[in-house]
Scaffold this active site. Structure first.
Site, PDB file in Angstrom:
ATOM      1  N   GLY A  14    -106.441 -25.266 -14.832  1.00 30.88           N
ATOM      2  CA  GLY A  14    -106.844 -26.659 -15.054  1.00 30.88           C
ATOM      3  C   GLY A  14    -107.459 -27.222 -13.793  1.00 30.88           C
ATOM      4  O   GLY A  14    -106.954 -26.986 -12.684  1.00 30.88           O
ATOM      5  N   ASN A  53    -107.658 -34.044 -13.231  1.00 31.05           N
ATOM      6  CA  ASN A  53    -106.938 -34.896 -12.294  1.00 31.05           C
ATOM      7  C   ASN A  53    -105.737 -34.153 -11.696  1.00 31.05           C
ATOM      8  O   ASN A  53    -105.576 -34.093 -10.481  1.00 31.05           O
ATOM      9  CB  ASN A  53    -106.501 -36.179 -13.015  1.00 31.05           C
ATOM     10  CG  ASN A  53    -105.673 -37.077 -12.132  1.00 31.05           C
ATOM     11  OD1 ASN A  53    -104.514 -36.792 -11.873  1.00 31.05           O
ATOM     12  ND2 ASN A  53    -106.260 -38.131 -11.615  1.00 31.05           N
ATOM     13  N   ALA A  54    -104.919 -33.573 -12.565  1.00 30.42           N
ATOM     14  CA  ALA A  54    -103.695 -32.920 -12.077  1.00 30.42           C
ATOM     15  C   ALA A  54    -104.035 -31.636 -11.289  1.00 30.42           C
ATOM     16  O   ALA A  54    -103.613 -31.470 -10.144  1.00 30.42           O
ATOM     17  CB  ALA A  54    -102.775 -32.617 -13.254  1.00 30.42           C
ATOM     18  N   GLY A  55    -104.801 -30.737 -11.898  1.00 30.82           N
ATOM     19  CA  GLY A  55    -105.042 -29.419 -11.308  1.00 30.82           C
ATOM     20  C   GLY A  55    -105.882 -29.448 -10.044  1.00 30.82           C
ATOM     21  O   GLY A  55    -105.557 -28.777  -9.056  1.00 30.82           O
ATOM     22  N   LYS A  71     -96.968 -42.574 -26.181  1.00 30.92           N
ATOM     23  CA  LYS A  71     -98.208 -41.840 -25.885  1.00 30.92           C
ATOM     24  C   LYS A  71     -99.254 -42.275 -26.884  1.00 30.92           C
ATOM     25  O   LYS A  71     -98.923 -42.663 -28.017  1.00 30.92           O
ATOM     26  CB  LYS A  71     -97.972 -40.328 -26.009  1.00 30.92           C
ATOM     27  CG  LYS A  71     -98.972 -39.491 -25.255  1.00 30.92           C
ATOM     28  CD  LYS A  71     -98.589 -39.341 -23.784  1.00 30.92           C
ATOM     29  CE  LYS A  71     -99.608 -38.560 -23.004  1.00 30.92           C
ATOM     30  NZ  LYS A  71     -99.143 -38.294 -21.631  1.00 30.92           N
TER      31      LYS A  71
HETATM   32  P1  NAD Z   1    -107.988 -33.931 -17.158  1.00 32.00           P
HETATM   33  O1  NAD Z   1    -108.706 -34.326 -18.366  1.00 32.00           O
HETATM   34  O2  NAD Z   1    -108.294 -34.640 -15.894  1.00 32.00           O
HETATM   35  O3  NAD Z   1    -108.183 -32.354 -16.900  1.00 32.00           O
HETATM   36  C1  NAD Z   1    -107.840 -31.351 -17.807  1.00 32.00           C
HETATM   37  C2  NAD Z   1    -108.340 -30.038 -17.226  1.00 32.00           C
HETATM   38  O4  NAD Z   1    -107.889 -28.949 -18.017  1.00 32.00           O
HETATM   39  C3  NAD Z   1    -109.860 -29.930 -17.179  1.00 32.00           C
HETATM   40  O5  NAD Z   1    -110.233 -29.321 -15.963  1.00 32.00           O
HETATM   41  C4  NAD Z   1    -110.183 -28.987 -18.342  1.00 32.00           C
HETATM   42  O6  NAD Z   1    -111.393 -28.291 -18.150  1.00 32.00           O
HETATM   43  C5  NAD Z   1    -108.991 -28.078 -18.266  1.00 32.00           C
HETATM   44  N1  NAD Z   1    -108.708 -27.326 -19.469  1.00 32.00           N
HETATM   45  C6  NAD Z   1    -108.705 -27.715 -20.746  1.00 32.00           C
HETATM   46  N2  NAD Z   1    -108.363 -26.680 -21.545  1.00 32.00           N
HETATM   47  C7  NAD Z   1    -108.145 -25.631 -20.727  1.00 32.00           C
HETATM   48  C8  NAD Z   1    -107.754 -24.283 -20.919  1.00 32.00           C
HETATM   49  N3  NAD Z   1    -107.525 -23.797 -22.135  1.00 32.00           N
HETATM   50  N4  NAD Z   1    -107.616 -23.507 -19.844  1.00 32.00           N
HETATM   51  C9  NAD Z   1    -107.853 -23.975 -18.608  1.00 32.00           C
HETATM   52  N5  NAD Z   1    -108.202 -25.226 -18.357  1.00 32.00           N
HETATM   53  C10 NAD Z   1    -108.358 -26.031 -19.399  1.00 32.00           C
HETATM   54  O7  NAD Z   1    -106.437 -34.024 -17.492  1.00 32.00           O
HETATM   55  P2  NAD Z   1    -105.227 -34.188 -16.484  1.00 32.00           P
HETATM   56  O8  NAD Z   1    -104.943 -35.620 -16.342  1.00 32.00           O
HETATM   57  O9  NAD Z   1    -105.461 -33.342 -15.292  1.00 32.00           O
HETATM   58  O10 NAD Z   1    -104.035 -33.575 -17.353  1.00 32.00           O
HETATM   59  C11 NAD Z   1    -103.731 -32.186 -17.360  1.00 32.00           C
HETATM   60  C12 NAD Z   1    -102.287 -32.013 -17.802  1.00 32.00           C
HETATM   61  O11 NAD Z   1    -101.441 -32.736 -16.899  1.00 32.00           O
HETATM   62  C13 NAD Z   1    -101.984 -32.568 -19.186  1.00 32.00           C
HETATM   63  O12 NAD Z   1    -100.978 -31.790 -19.781  1.00 32.00           O
HETATM   64  C14 NAD Z   1    -101.446 -33.942 -18.892  1.00 32.00           C
HETATM   65  O13 NAD Z   1    -100.633 -34.446 -19.943  1.00 32.00           O
HETATM   66  C15 NAD Z   1    -100.651 -33.639 -17.639  1.00 32.00           C
HETATM   67  N6  NAD Z   1    -100.337 -34.825 -16.847  1.00 32.00           N
HETATM   68  C16 NAD Z   1    -101.323 -35.550 -16.250  1.00 32.00           C
HETATM   69  C17 NAD Z   1    -100.977 -36.680 -15.518  1.00 32.00           C
HETATM   70  C18 NAD Z   1    -102.000 -37.508 -14.804  1.00 32.00           C
HETATM   71  O14 NAD Z   1    -101.621 -38.431 -14.091  1.00 32.00           O
HETATM   72  N7  NAD Z   1    -103.281 -37.213 -14.933  1.00 32.00           N
HETATM   73  C19 NAD Z   1     -99.643 -37.059 -15.406  1.00 32.00           C
HETATM   74  C20 NAD Z   1     -98.662 -36.278 -15.992  1.00 32.00           C
HETATM   75  C21 NAD Z   1     -99.028 -35.166 -16.710  1.00 32.00           C
END
Ligand code: NAD
Length: 406
Positions: free
Chosen positions: A214, A217-219, A103
């Site tokens: 969230g 991307n994921a949410g 990472k």
């Molecule tokens: P991202 O940067 O696209 O989005 C993060 C989101 O979380 C944003 O909407 C932000 O506003 C929100 N956020 C931040 N702090 C917050 C809080 N306290 N309460 C509510 N929302 C909050 O990131 P992502 O890629 O969606 O990643 C989110 C999670 O998913 C992380 O833990 C990441 O490690 C995990 N993940 C992502 C992927 C991927 O392909 N993107 C893959 C595996 C795991």
């Protein structure tokens, strides 16, 4: 905030007690192969030079090249990156792909940088690390606040330094720059395939009320995928707060609203709620999709969801795990639920190395098959060992690594 690496090690100790592993192997899994800290000087738009702190943790490459995303966040530090690298090691092993775990990150709030500054920072990150990265050595990807565009800058900079034209040094690239079809939505889509396999086992209704923390991307994609499948997304939030409508939120309109206003709040027909309120909403399925430690000893008693599907990495602390276990609230764990992202990253790497381009259907058919098989294996293992889904996923992963290491 609790140190996420301590949480990860406490999960490892628990798995070591539940499984049958050699002492030396577990000790080996407690330390990364190497953790690298770098300083990245960046010329800012006003001509000044600012130094940023960056990281790459190469945790374990027993099963293949290190694999794992790059996080840009003001609170990111070496302990968080180490924890995420450890979870990546187990995630790739549980997924059954020939990749190890790593990472990376930079302590920065990217919202405070111009596009040019962000590009110079990203190119600076790869310049410092070019020696240890490479398609057969260490292959990063996106994570919180890093995008396909950033991946393209990194691939380009790596090519300039090393001459490697495969683009396989990094995944999550835009499609016209060597990215895979489906990568952008693969994490959420994968979570849905896992959910479908677990749904009956968990006694969930055919159509669930879902709350998602969230909106990245994921949410946000999870919101789209679950609502397209007929589930009701009743609440969703970003870092500034969330919105709630027990009748369900229209995801397409909500995406439009966020795009035009920059915020979720004020969405027509919905009530504004805080992030903490979101976690405590009455629903069938709670999907944490933001950051670590969100479900902890302060709120685990108040969670009213029937099941937690962990889309974020490390959203539940070990203390909350125990509380939810006692309250009979099953958790489907992060390293299984969000593994769709790294599996499609692995597909992207393979396509780059073979100079192929697969259709989205081919990508999702392969992903679905793998996640269904992996989910079945985990369900079987947890029945066999009478243990939680988290522990059975850890044990499946650790068994694969130990066997190969020996
Ligand atoms: P991202 O940067 O696209 O989005 C993060 C989101 O979380 C944003 O909407 C932000 O506003 C929100 N956020 C931040 N702090 C917050 C809080 N306290 N309460 C509510 N929302 C909050 O990131 P992502 O890629 O969606 O990643 C989110 C999670 O998913 C992380 O833990 C990441 O490690 C995990 N993940 C992502 C992927 C991927 O392909 N993107 C893959 C595996 C795991």
């Amino acid at each position: 905030m609790k140190n996420p690496f301590d949480n990860a090690m406490s999960q490892l100790d628990q798995a070591a007690r539940a499984g049958n592993f050699g002492h030396a192997f577990i000790s080996r899994m407690k330390v990364p192969d190497r953790d690298i800290r770098i300083s990245i000087p960046v010329e800012m738009d006003d001509g000044s030079i600012k130094i940023f702190e960056g990281y790459r943790v190469e945790y374990n490459n027993t099963l293949g090249p290190y694999k794992g995303g790059i996080r840009y966040h003001p609170d990111t530090d070496i302990n968080e990156i180490k924890a995420l690298a450890f979870w990546m090691t187990l995630k790739c092993a549980a997924a059954g792909i020939p990749m190890g775990g790593g990472k990376g990150g930079v302590t920065v709030d990217p919202k405070n940088l111009s596009k040019g500054e962000l590009e110079r920072l990203s190119r600076g990150w790869v310049r410092r690390l070019a020696d240890v990265l490479g398609p057969r050595k260490d292959v990063p990807a996106p994570d919180v606040n890093t995008t396909p565009e950033i991946m393209a800058w990194i691939a380009d900079e790596f090519e300039k330094i090393t001459g490697d034209k495969t683009k396989a040094v990094i995944t999550g690239k835009p499609i016209d720059k060597g990215g895979s079809e489906g990568r952008n939505t693969s994490t959420a889509q994968g979570a849905f395939y896992v959910f479908e396999k677990f749904k009956k086992e968990l006694g969930l209704p055919e159509k669930c009320a879902v709350a998602i923390q969230g909106f990245g991307n994921a949410g946000s994609f999870a919101g789209v995928v679950f609502s397209r499948a007929g589930h009701k997304v009743v609440a969703i939030s970003d870092s500034k707060g969330g919105v709630y409508n027990p009748l369900g939120l229209d995801m397409d309109k909500l995406l439009e609203h966020k795009k035009s206003t920059g915020t979720l709040s004020g969405f027509s027909g919905a009530k504004n709620i805080s992030n903490m309120e979101l976690l405590e909403i009455e629903c069938d399925l709670l999907i944490p999709a933001a950051l670590e430690n969100q479900i902890n000893e302060t709120n685990a008693e108040k969670i009213k969801a029937k099941v937690v599907l962990e889309l974020a990495n490390g959203p539940t602390t070990p203390e909350a795990d125990e509380i939810l276990f006692k309250r009979d609230v099953p958790i489907v764990p992060d390293i299984l639920v969000n593994s769709g992202g790294v599996i499609v990253s692995y597909f992207e790497w393979e396509q780059n190395l073979k100079k192929e381009h697969w259709s989205e259907k081919e990508v999702f058919d392969k992903l679905k098959k793998m996640l269904e098989e992996n989910s079945e294996k985990i369900l079987k293992k947890s029945k066999e060992l009478k243990t939680t889904f988290r522990m059975s996923t850890f044990i499946v992963a650790l068994e694969r690594i130990e066997e190969k290491m020996i």
